[in-house]
Structure formats: C-alpha cells, structure tokens
Design an enzyme around this catalytic site. Structure first.
Site, PDB file in Angstrom:
ATOM      1  N   ASP A  25       0.851  -1.189   0.000  1.00 37.82           N
ATOM      2  CA  ASP A  25       0.000   0.000   0.000  1.00 37.82           C
ATOM      3  C   ASP A  25       0.886   1.238   0.000  1.00 37.82           C
ATOM      4  O   ASP A  25       1.867   1.294   0.750  1.00 37.82           O
ATOM      5  CB  ASP A  25      -0.877  -0.046   1.262  1.00 37.82           C
ATOM      6  CG  ASP A  25      -1.777   1.177   1.381  1.00 37.82           C
ATOM      7  OD1 ASP A  25      -2.015   1.829   0.347  1.00 37.82           O
ATOM      8  OD2 ASP A  25      -2.227   1.460   2.510  1.00 37.82           O
ATOM      9  N   ASN A  27      -0.643   4.551  -0.012  1.00 38.43           N
ATOM     10  CA  ASN A  27      -1.333   5.772   0.450  1.00 38.43           C
ATOM     11  C   ASN A  27      -2.067   5.599   1.775  1.00 38.43           C
ATOM     12  O   ASN A  27      -2.900   6.425   2.142  1.00 38.43           O
ATOM     13  CB  ASN A  27      -2.297   6.279  -0.630  1.00 38.43           C
ATOM     14  CG  ASN A  27      -3.372   5.248  -0.946  1.00 38.43           C
ATOM     15  OD1 ASN A  27      -3.401   4.178  -0.326  1.00 38.43           O
ATOM     16  ND2 ASN A  27      -4.240   5.543  -1.885  1.00 38.43           N
ATOM     17  N   ASP A 102      -4.717 -10.034 -15.875  1.00 36.17           N
ATOM     18  CA  ASP A 102      -5.741 -11.068 -15.785  1.00 36.17           C
ATOM     19  C   ASP A 102      -6.853 -10.713 -16.767  1.00 36.17           C
ATOM     20  O   ASP A 102      -7.268  -9.557 -16.844  1.00 36.17           O
ATOM     21  CB  ASP A 102      -6.302 -11.100 -14.360  1.00 36.17           C
ATOM     22  CG  ASP A 102      -6.428 -12.506 -13.826  1.00 36.17           C
ATOM     23  OD1 ASP A 102      -7.145 -13.300 -14.467  1.00 36.17           O
ATOM     24  OD2 ASP A 102      -5.834 -12.808 -12.782  1.00 36.17           O
ATOM     25  N   ASP A 204      -8.765 -16.189 -17.042  1.00 31.80           N
ATOM     26  CA  ASP A 204      -9.595 -16.788 -16.003  1.00 31.80           C
ATOM     27  C   ASP A 204     -10.569 -17.837 -16.562  1.00 31.80           C
ATOM     28  O   ASP A 204     -11.197 -17.598 -17.602  1.00 31.80           O
ATOM     29  CB  ASP A 204     -10.397 -15.653 -15.336  1.00 31.80           C
ATOM     30  CG  ASP A 204     -11.050 -16.078 -14.051  1.00 31.80           C
ATOM     31  OD1 ASP A 204     -10.324 -16.532 -13.150  1.00 31.80           O
ATOM     32  OD2 ASP A 204     -12.294 -15.959 -13.934  1.00 31.80           O
ATOM     33  N   GLU A 260      -6.481 -20.517 -17.465  1.00 34.38           N
ATOM     34  CA  GLU A 260      -6.848 -21.317 -16.300  1.00 34.38           C
ATOM     35  C   GLU A 260      -7.871 -22.352 -16.765  1.00 34.38           C
ATOM     36  O   GLU A 260      -8.934 -21.989 -17.260  1.00 34.38           O
ATOM     37  CB  GLU A 260      -7.446 -20.423 -15.213  1.00 34.38           C
ATOM     38  CG  GLU A 260      -7.661 -21.173 -13.916  1.00 34.38           C
ATOM     39  CD  GLU A 260      -8.653 -20.495 -12.990  1.00 34.38           C
ATOM     40  OE1 GLU A 260      -8.540 -20.681 -11.780  1.00 34.38           O
ATOM     41  OE2 GLU A 260      -9.560 -19.778 -13.481  1.00 34.38           O
ATOM     42  N   HIS A 332      -3.558 -17.242  -5.665  1.00 33.06           N
ATOM     43  CA  HIS A 332      -4.493 -16.555  -4.759  1.00 33.06           C
ATOM     44  C   HIS A 332      -5.704 -17.413  -4.392  1.00 33.06           C
ATOM     45  O   HIS A 332      -6.515 -16.999  -3.581  1.00 33.06           O
ATOM     46  CB  HIS A 332      -4.951 -15.255  -5.422  1.00 33.06           C
ATOM     47  CG  HIS A 332      -5.681 -15.540  -6.717  1.00 33.06           C
ATOM     48  ND1 HIS A 332      -5.041 -16.051  -7.832  1.00 33.06           N
ATOM     49  CD2 HIS A 332      -6.978 -15.447  -7.039  1.00 33.06           C
ATOM     50  CE1 HIS A 332      -5.930 -16.240  -8.788  1.00 33.06           C
ATOM     51  NE2 HIS A 332      -7.119 -15.885  -8.337  1.00 33.06           N
ATOM     52  N   ASP A 333      -5.858 -18.578  -5.031  1.00 33.73           N
ATOM     53  CA  ASP A 333      -6.989 -19.465  -4.726  1.00 33.73           C
ATOM     54  C   ASP A 333      -6.556 -20.658  -3.883  1.00 33.73           C
ATOM     55  O   ASP A 333      -7.387 -21.514  -3.560  1.00 33.73           O
ATOM     56  CB  ASP A 333      -7.589 -20.031  -6.024  1.00 33.73           C
ATOM     57  CG  ASP A 333      -8.257 -18.960  -6.865  1.00 33.73           C
ATOM     58  OD1 ASP A 333      -8.732 -17.970  -6.286  1.00 33.73           O
ATOM     59  OD2 ASP A 333      -8.292 -19.136  -8.098  1.00 33.73           O
TER      60      ASP A 333
HETATM   61  C1  NOJ Z   1     -10.705 -18.250 -10.859  1.00 33.84           C
HETATM   62  C2  NOJ Z   1     -10.052 -17.171 -10.070  1.00 33.84           C
HETATM   63  O1  NOJ Z   1      -8.700 -17.476  -9.889  1.00 33.84           O
HETATM   64  C3  NOJ Z   1     -10.825 -17.066  -8.770  1.00 33.84           C
HETATM   65  O2  NOJ Z   1     -10.158 -16.260  -7.836  1.00 33.84           O
HETATM   66  C4  NOJ Z   1     -12.195 -16.573  -9.091  1.00 33.84           C
HETATM   67  O3  NOJ Z   1     -12.986 -16.619  -7.921  1.00 33.84           O
HETATM   68  C5  NOJ Z   1     -12.884 -17.429 -10.155  1.00 33.84           C
HETATM   69  N1  NOJ Z   1     -12.002 -17.815 -11.233  1.00 33.84           N
HETATM   70  C6  NOJ Z   1     -14.039 -16.681 -10.776  1.00 33.84           C
HETATM   71  O4  NOJ Z   1     -13.581 -15.657 -11.609  1.00 33.84           O
END
Ligand code: NOJ
Length: 562
Positions: A25, A27, A102, A204, A260, A332-333
């Site tokens: 971050d 700010n 993305d 995605d 993905e 991140h998932d």
């Molecule tokens: C895959 C993404 O990596 C995830 O974070 C997201 O919730 C779903 N696709 C829906 O876009």
C-alpha cells in the site's frame, strides 16, 4: 502491428504473481496499489523473475476480489488510475521485466454497463450479451446447475421474467460467447490493452466459455457447486472461440497466454497448447491441486500422497511435448505450499526449498505466488468471522448447516481458505509488516508471519536466496528450459526423482518428502553428476551407491553427455 513471427520468450521465463490488494500500500488506505507495486520493482528485479502477473485491477465492486469486472477499460480507483498503470508498465519494462494482466471474460460484474442494459429488456443492443433462459413451467430455474459460490447457478430477473446464468457469484453473470457481438467486444478490449504495451494475459476459467446449448441437467451424483462443469467445461465451441481469438488478437502481438483450465485433463490440454492449433501457450491445470480433496472439495484435512503427486505431475510432463506446461504450487486461490505439501513447523525452510526445486527444475514455465519465495505458511485466523473470502464464507455456512464441529471447520479453513495467501505481504517487522500505515483490508488479529522480506534478504540461507539461485539456474543451463523429462522412481513412497536431458546435458533431480532421514540409491546409470544445487550444506551427502537424504532434502546433479 501485423502478423509476426513470435519468439517463445515465455519458455525461459519465470513468472511472479502479484495479488495487488495485498502487495504494497502506498497511500495508507490499507489496500495495496499500483504505486506500491512500482516501489517494490527493485525487489522483484533482484529476485530475477522475468514476468509479473497482476490479479485483476479493473474497476470492480470486488464481490469476488476483482474477478467481477464493472469496466474493462478502467483501473479501480482503490489501486490507482490509468496513468498509474501506464507508469507501472513503463517501469516494469525499465526494470527488465514484462507484465501480464488477468483476463476475465467468462463473466462480468452485474455492475457492468453491458449487464445493466441486458437485464432491462429482451430487445436492446445488449439483450443477448448474457445467458438468459425462461423459467420452467413451475417457475423454477432452467436446470439443476449449482454455482461455485451459490446453490443455484441461475438468478431470476423480473424485468425480463427470465433467469440468467452465473457459474460464480450471482453478481458475476456469464457472458454469452455464442453471440458474435460479445466476442468482438472482448477482442477489441484485449487489443486495447495490448496496444498499451502489456505482454500477455492470464485467462480466467477459460475452459468454461462454451456451454452446451441445450443446457442439460447435470447427473444427480455430481457435487452441486461444480456440477455445471457437465455442460460448460471444454464445451463444443471452446476451441473454435480460442482459435478465433488467436486470429483476431494474439497473432498480432508478441505476447504470452496462460489459460486457467478448470476440469481439463492432460489430453484435453494438448488441444489448447499444441502450437500448430494456434490457441494458447499454456494452461493452469488442477490435477495436483485435487489430490487432497474431501467431501467438501478443497476444504478437507486429507493429506496428499507422494505417489499421486508424482503420477499427475509426470502425466502432464509426459503429455505436453509439443505444448508447454505451466508449473505452480499455489496462487491466490490456494493455500501456502509449505503447509500443504511440506512441513511448515520443523522443516519449513528445507521443505520450502525442496518444493521450489522440484517445481523449478521441471519442464515448463514456473509461477511464484507472492510470499512463496519467503516460504510463508498458512495463517491462524483467530475467528471464523475474520475470513473475508466469498468461497470461504460459503463453505463455512455449508459446513455449519451440515452440523460439522467448529474445530473441524476451523481446521479446514486454516488448511485451505483462499485468505491464507491473500494476507498482506510481510516486508519487514515494522507496523503491519511494512504493508500499510493504515489498517490492512484483510486484518488478521495478531498476524505474525514466520518471516519477512527484509530478514530474508539479510539471511544468506533464506528461502528467498535459494529461489534467486533456482531462477538463475534456468538462465545458466539450457537443459532446465528444453530438456525432456523422465521420472525414474515411480514406486518410492518418500522420494521423487526425475531427469531432464537434451542432446548435450543431463540433470538428475532428487527430492525427499520425508520428515526422517532416508537411505536412497540413485540408479547407477544416473550417478556421477556434479552437485549444482542442494538445500542442505553439502558435506554430509554420501555419493556412491547410497546417499543419506536428510528430511526434505533436495539435490540436483548436472553432467554433460560424453
Ligand atoms: C478463478 C479465479 O482465480 C478465482 O479467484 C475466481 O474466484 C474465479 N475464477 C471466478 O472468476
């Protein structure tokens, strides 16, 4: 730019994934931003990565942290402005890296202008931009598909007296890829970003674009929250759409693409990645992520088995010969790899280094998710109420309803929640670990990361320095990039061994997944290489017939062919 012969620079690249909200971050509003990323580019350049991938930073109500895009042409003000983005892109290039964004085009946000118009009536310019279906005669949803984040994948809209499809949250309506106007609009948007100078897209849920047009019910025995795969993954026009996208967009630029690919096996992956077919460069596959699933899917306390891991990794390495692999442990998932596949307590550093070795020496493009290079572990959230992720919240509700014990719910959230890896990046040991001067958007009471970047820079034995070394081996030895892969110990329960070989060089990679010492015999025809990498000091290692592998030991041997 016209059609050009593309170099394959992504084959010798290492990608670093930045979760912008949680990186730095600048700010004091508690949310990471583009200026914050700019200030950390020297750290990334020093690490040696070649490409940065940013999770979505477009204008979004953040129902699913940016995977719900309200305006494809604008940057969300929480992250900065379009000018900040242009500055970031320029600075990334100045620091000798590339930038990929993305691309989220299976669905938009319900706040997107297209959807706002679409839901008004059945006969306007955007009416067919989304997937609308009439209710069944009893008024219920058109079929039995569930969604990832809600029970039904259909939401009713009175203005149209119809349901629209959303495979994710109800605020994420699915685009209708059958409509040529949708495809044209998407391609135009993609060209806009490429013309600004970005170097590629992470795409995605790209395997879900084409739906079976009769929208059949999924068989009853499939789990509700993913039964839509039945009619929407690898659908009939999937490859046609991607080939069209290639002609309309990718063929005109020297860029990389990684899709993905939910619910896609290695045979199907060949179709996406065979260069002759002009679709994508590589995919994110999920087979190794599924090895520890239980009755609530990812949210389980099952531990993976090495034999399964070796089997699926080898399958993908063996199958994608013309195509190309992307290699990842986390994003991140997903939870932190050292918790999931290593030993986060006693052997945190050793196992993080071992996992890095196993992955980075394989054939394909490695992806490092922010913090993995520090060997970060999962995070203790004091209360289930502190989780913010939509997926975690849904599963907590589901498990509570099913009467699961609180301890069990806490355990599986600790092991698998997406929020583990979404916590702010620890830069130093100052307030909020140097992430923000304000209150972090994901505020975990008593968050105390196992390490931070500053300490790692100062410690010559840190995971960070080891990753730097791993990345540099890719530049030093061509065999890391182009060698063919072969697994040589398919039945060992503790050790994963494989070779990489091209016409002149050979690598032998040995990785122990054991918490104990293991006596290990390298096959005789593979002995005799020079040890070029080890996650222990080298003195105790006995070459010859047997070596004693210490817990989570990794060793890489190199030799030139005679
Ligand atoms: C895959 C993404 O990596 C995830 O974070 C997201 O919730 C779903 N696709 C829906 O876009």
């Amino acid at each position: 730019m016209s059609n050009m012969k593309h170099s394959e620079w992504w084959k010798d690249s290492v990608v670093y994934q930045i979760y912008p909200q949680s990186f730095q971050d600048s700010n004091g509003d508690g949310i990471g931003d583009l200026q914050g990323i700019i200030s950390r580019l020297p750290y990334l350049e020093k690490l040696g990565v070649d490409v940065l991938w940013l999770n979505p930073i477009y204008k979004s109500p953040l129902v699913d942290n940016g995977y719900d895009i309200a305006d494809y042409y604008d940057i969300d003000s929480r992250y900065g402005t379009l000018d900040d983005f242009k500055e970031l892109l320029e600075q990334v290039h100045k620091h000798h890296m590339r930038l990929i964004m993305d691309l989220v085009v299976n669905h938009t946000s319900d706040q997107n202008y297209w959807f706002q118009e679409s839901k008004k009536s059945k006969n306007n310019d955007y009416s067919d931009f989304y997937i609308w279906k009439d209710p069944k005669s009893d008024g219920s949803a058109p079929n039995n598909w569930g969604s990832t984040f809600t029970d039904s994948a259909w939401e009713y809209v009175p203005e149209r007296n119809q349901y629209y499809l959303h495979l994710f949250a109800k605020e994420q309506p699915d685009l209708n890829w059958e409509n040529p106007e949708v495809r044209k609009s998407i391609y135009k948007m993609m060209r806009y970003w490429f013309d600004l100078g970005i170097d590629g897209f992470r795409m995605d849920v790209i395997s879900l674009l084409s739906k079976l047009q009769d929208f059949p019910n999924a068989p009853d025995d499939l789990p509700l929250h993913k039964n839509y795969y039945y009619g929407s993954s690898n659908g009939p026009r999937e490859h046609e759409f991607l080939q069209e996208m290639y002609q309309e967009v990718f063929s005109k630029y020297d860029v990389m693409t990684v899709g993905e690919a939910a619910n896609t096996n290695s045979d199907q992956a060949i179709l996406y990645t065979d260069p002759q077919r002009n679709e994508l460069n590589m995919l994110f596959q999920f087979d190794h992520m599924h090895l520890d699933y239980g009755k609530y899917g990812k949210f389980s306390d099952v531990r993976f088995k090495l034999s399964d891991l070796r089997r699926v990794m080898t399958d993908w390495q063996d199958k994608l010969v013309d195509g190309w692999n992307s290699l990842y442990w986390s994003n991140h998932d997903q939870p932190r790899p050292v918790t999931r596949f290593g030993n986060e307590k006693k052997y945190r550093v050793q196992s993080a280094k071992m996992l890095g070795t196993l992955l980075h020496m394989m054939k394909g493009t490695p992806y490092i998710y922010q913090g993995e290079e520090l060997g970060l572990t999962n995070v203790n959230f004091e209360s289930l109420d502190d989780y913010q992720d939509i997926e975690t919240k849904k599963i907590i509700a589901e498990m509570r309803e099913a009467g699961e014990r609180k301890e069990y719910i806490e355990k599986v959230c600790y092991l698998k929640s997406r929020d583990n890896a979404r916590t702010p990046f620890p830069w130093n040991n100052q307030k909020n670990n140097g992430f923000t001067t304000g209150i972090p958007w994901l505020n975990v009471p008593n968050y105390n990361p196992v390490t931070n970047a500053l300490d790692a820079i100062e410690d010559k034995d840190s995971v960070l320095h080891y990753y730097q070394n791993l990345i540099s081996l890719r530049k030093k030895y061509q065999v890391v990039v182009d060698g063919s892969y072969s697994n040589f110990n398919s039945d060992d329960s503790d050790v994963y061994g494989y070779t990489r070989a091209n016409a002149t060089e050979q690598l032998v990679v040995i990785c122990s997944f054991s918490n104990e010492k293991v006596n290990y015999e390298i096959p005789s025809d593979l002995q005799g290489g020079e040890l070029i990498l080890s996650n222990y000091d080298r003195v105790n290692l006995h070459l010859g017939n047997k070596i004693v592998l210490r817990p989570y030991e990794a060793a890489v041997y190199y030799r030139r062919s005679k």
